[in-house]
Design a protein around this motif. Structure first.
Motif: not given
Ligand code: ADP
Ligand code: MG
Length: 769
Positions: A644-650, A689-696
């Motif tokens: 999650l932290v890796s996405k924090r800027d976004m 973390v589990t339900e969000v599709n972080w790929e697209s």
């Protein structure tokens, strides 16, 4: 032309005319014969009928019988055993007293009697014609009692016979008479059958009124009966009866009325009772009523009509008033048990269109369609919350507090340092540990200060407008601060002050909102970041294409009626009442808010940053499906934090979800005045973390918005806070729905919005109130 010569009519002609007045149809004759049997103290009466009584009508009883030496005169006019002097009439307690019935019947039909008294050794049989014995009285075998047979009724009155329609109709009248007497004389056994056929009515000896109603009219009526009773010594009036309750209605209705045990008709009593029922029953439907009235015989004139069918009595007006108020109060007292046969209709898209057309096409507005448009003047809650005591208020209207339950796990040191005060906040769901131990862990309560002084004066969303810059650096943002040092405020005062503030802030509920106005068309006085992302624009387009404009009109101009509970509320639009699934509506509202305020969301600042790792561990242990094989919870928690932290800027730039490497600092502010239920925060983070599709990209925004909306639409399951939830729904959520929400067509079919009542239909029910 010469005048006609006056002659004295032949006695037979006179008698036949008189008989025609008394006996108009077989059922009248039968009524007289049943009354004779009852006068003779019979306890078993058997009636056999052929062709509706026109061909053959026989009544057999086990009464006293007729003395053999009276048989020669029994069918003459004015021969009776019941009345000697005129004065006796004042206190008459038998049905008959004129001595006319048998005589009349014998003038218009072939009549024969077989009778035996208890004292006689045998029975006697004899036939009559025109009141006189025909042939001889013959001794025969028979039981004690009387059997009277009437054949070929009206054989000598052709005109009368022709006037009668059909044997079937005559039989119906006979059934009414037998049924009525069976109900009124429930101790006497009655049997009615068609000759050679099965029995139609059979009531047992020593039965009861209700039981006989069941036998005669069926269970459906019998089970709806209410017993009524009046005793009015001053009027020398008593009443006992049974009336159908308001659950039951009958097309024609029926009133079975007995006055001093005589089956009579009283138009005035019937009208009075009908008028009471008309308030409760749908139009053109009626009640079934059985009334047995006893009056001082001195006050009743039974002599008004030869058939004694109609009666007159003294104090009629007062007595009718008493009957009315008795029926009225009985119906009212039983109203609580009324079963409402309403149909909750799913307003399918077409049905909603219909509603819209009717209410908004500018057609003439009828009085029945005039509706209250300002819900602030008086609300239904007023009637329920009148006696809220102080104790109650403190826990229930304490909308400034949100309990944050943080369960104690294996290792909770770092969390303890965060805290604050121990409370009874009920977050068992979260606290259940994976082994299923139900032990309630240490619970903490954090007070989130969403004091309206800070936020209440802010207009919707961004006053300052700057938001944060494209590079994600926060300049100046509106925020709600969550602190743990909130002072106890006077709650009642707080609420009182709040209502106008908030309702101003989110728009006056009584003003008309053009349904075209919504998220889609909002304009802002301050600068906003316009998203350039196609994915977000596409998601918005999808919302708009699924929006049902009719439903939008309903929701844009809804009037809030009441919260049923934290999950359901009632709203009104025009003349219709709708039941809303508040959670689903709220979830959709937040989902849309996130997408339409993408990059422009405010912040809910946490005054004490929350450690992400602990939140994840908590979130993972709240998940019942946790599988120990997945490894150590903490280990997984750490991984998740990293993810999650890796996405924090976004997350910060697009959704105002702020965190540093270890802690959660702020949550997005979706709606001024609304803060999410913090007990659901750990689960929310895990799901991110589990339900969000972080790929697209598009899926990511869609699923992130969905998960966030789910989190924000959750309410505190602790019932003591439900009042505050409800306050928020009324003053924050629903006004926002009115303003901007774009409802999907699905709501009309999946039960999110149900039409439960319509004023027009209610008018039909209560039309004659
Ligand atoms: P009322 O009933 O007015 O006296 P009716 O013509 O009906 O006149 O009957 C005449 C008489 O015949 C009654 O008074 C009664 O004594 C006798 N009677 C008629 N029917 C029966 C019966 N079923 N059992 C015993 N007596 C009867
Ligand atoms: Mg009689």
């Amino acid at each position: 032309m010469e005048p006609g010569i006056i002659r004295k009519l032949d006695e037979d002609v006179v008698n036949r005319i008189a008989a025609g007045e008394i006996v108009q149809r077989p059922a009248n004759a039968l009524k007289e014969l049943i009354e004779n049997s009852l006068d003779a103290h019979a306890t078993n009466i058997i009636i056999t009928v052929k062709a509706g009584g026109l061909k053959y009508l026989q009544i057999q009883d086990n009464g006293t019988g007729i003395r053999c030496d009276n048989l020669d005169i029994v069918c003459e006019r004015f021969t009776t055993s019941k009345l000697k002097e005129f004065e006796d009439l004042q206190a008459i307690n038998t049905y008959g007293f004129r001595g006319e019935a048998l005589a009349s019947i014998s003038h218009i039909a072939h009549l024969s009697i077989m009778t035996k008294t208890a004292a006689d050794k045998c029975a006697y049989k004899v036939s009559y014609e025109n009141g006189k014995v025909k042939g001889q009285i013959k001794a025969c075998a028979g039981n004690t009692g009387t059997q009277i047979t009437v054949e070929d009724i009206f054989y000598n009155v052709v005109a009368r016979k022709k006037a009668l329609r059909s044997p079937n109709e005559e039989y119906t009248h006979i059934m009414d008479v037998v049924g009525g007497y069976a109900i009124h004389n429930s101790k006497v056994a009655f049997t009615l059958k068609k000759f050679g056929e099965n029995t139609d009515i059979r009531t047992p000896l020593n039965s009861s009124t209700v039981e006989n109603v069941r036998i005669v009219h069926g269970n459906q009526i019998a089970r709806e009966l209410l017993e009524i009773e009046i005793k009015e010594p001053t009027l020398k009036f008593e009443l006992h009866g049974y009336i159908t309750n308001v659950n039951y209605s009958h097309k024609k209705g029926m009133m079975l009325l007995f006055i001093n045990h005589r089956m009579v008709v009283s138009t005035s009593i019937r009208k009075a009772v009908d008028s009471v029922y008309s308030t409760y029953l749908p139009k053109n439907s009626h009640s079934i009523v059985y009334l047995s009235i006893e009056l001082d015989p001195k006050n009743v004139d039974v002599n008004v009509h030869p058939t004694k069918h109609e009666v007159q009595f003294l104090y009629e007006e007062q007595i009718i008033d008493k009957i009315k108020s008795c029926v009225e109060s009985k119906l009212l007292s039983c109203n609580s048990s009324r079963v409402m046969y309403t149909q909750a209709r799913l307003p399918g898209a077409s049905a909603v269109e219909e509603i819209i057309k009717k209410t908004t096409d500018g057609a003439k507005v009828y009085a029945k369609d005039l509706v209250r448009v300002n819900a602030d003047t008086q609300k239904i809650d007023k009637f329920f919350r009148a006696q809220t005591n102080r104790e109650n208020t403190e826990t229930s209207i304490n909308d400034a507090k949100i309990a944050v339950g943080v369960g104690k796990l294996n290792d909770n040191d770092s969390l303890e340092t965060l805290d604050a005060r121990k409370t009874n906040s009920n977050v068992n769901d979260i606290n259940k540990d994976s082994e299923g131990k139900n032990e309630v862990n240490k619970e903490y309560n954090r007070n989130i200060d969403c004091n309206n002084d800070k936020t209440g004066n802010q207009p919707i969303s961004f006053t300052n407008g700057e938001g944060h810059s494209q590079n994600g650096k926060i300049n100046k943002v509106p925020n709600i601060e969550i602190s743990n040092n909130m002072e106890q405020v006077d709650i009642e005062e707080n609420v009182v002050q709040r209502i106008p503030k908030w309702s101003n802030a989110v728009g006056n509920s009584s003003t008309y909102i053009d349904p075209k106005q919504s998220f889609k068309t909002r304009t802002f006085e301050y600068e906003r970041i316009e998203t350039k992302l196609t994915s977000v624009k596409q998601l918005r387009m999808e919302i708009e294409s699924q929006c049902n404009m009719n439903l939008r009109e309903i929701l844009a101009n809804l009037i809030f009626i009441a919260c049923i509970d934290s999950y359901r509320s009632l709203v009104q639009h025009s003349t219709k009442l709708y039941l809303c699934d508040t959670r689903r509506l709220t979830e959709e509202l937040f989902y849309e808010t996130i997408l339409y305020d993408f990059q422009n969301l405010g912040f809910i600042k946490l005054s004490n940053a929350l450690p992400l790792e602990e939140l994840f561990v908590l979130g993972l242990s709240a998940d019942d499906a946790w599988d120990s094989e997945l490894g150590d919870r903490r280990e997984l928690g750490v991984q998740m934090v990293g993810m999650l932290v890796s996405k924090r800027d976004m997350l910060l730039e697009y959704f105002s979800l702020e965190m540093n490497a270890k802690e959660l600092l702020a949550l997005p502010l979706l709606l001024d005045g609304h803060t999410p239920y913090m007990g659901a925060l750990p689960t929310y983070l895990v799901r991110l973390v589990t339900e969000v599709n972080w790929e697209s990209e598009k899926e990511c925004f869609d699923t992130f918005s969905r998960q966030t909306a789910i989190f924000y639409s959750q309410v505190n399951p602790d019932s003591s806070t439900s009042s505050s939830e409800q306050w928020t729904q009324e003053h924050i959520i629903f006004p926002a729905i009115r303003k901007n929400f774009l409802p999907t067509t699905q709501f009309t079919t999946n039960g999110t919005i149900l039409q439960v009542a319509s004023l027009g239909d209610l008018y039909k029910v209560f039309e004659r109130c």
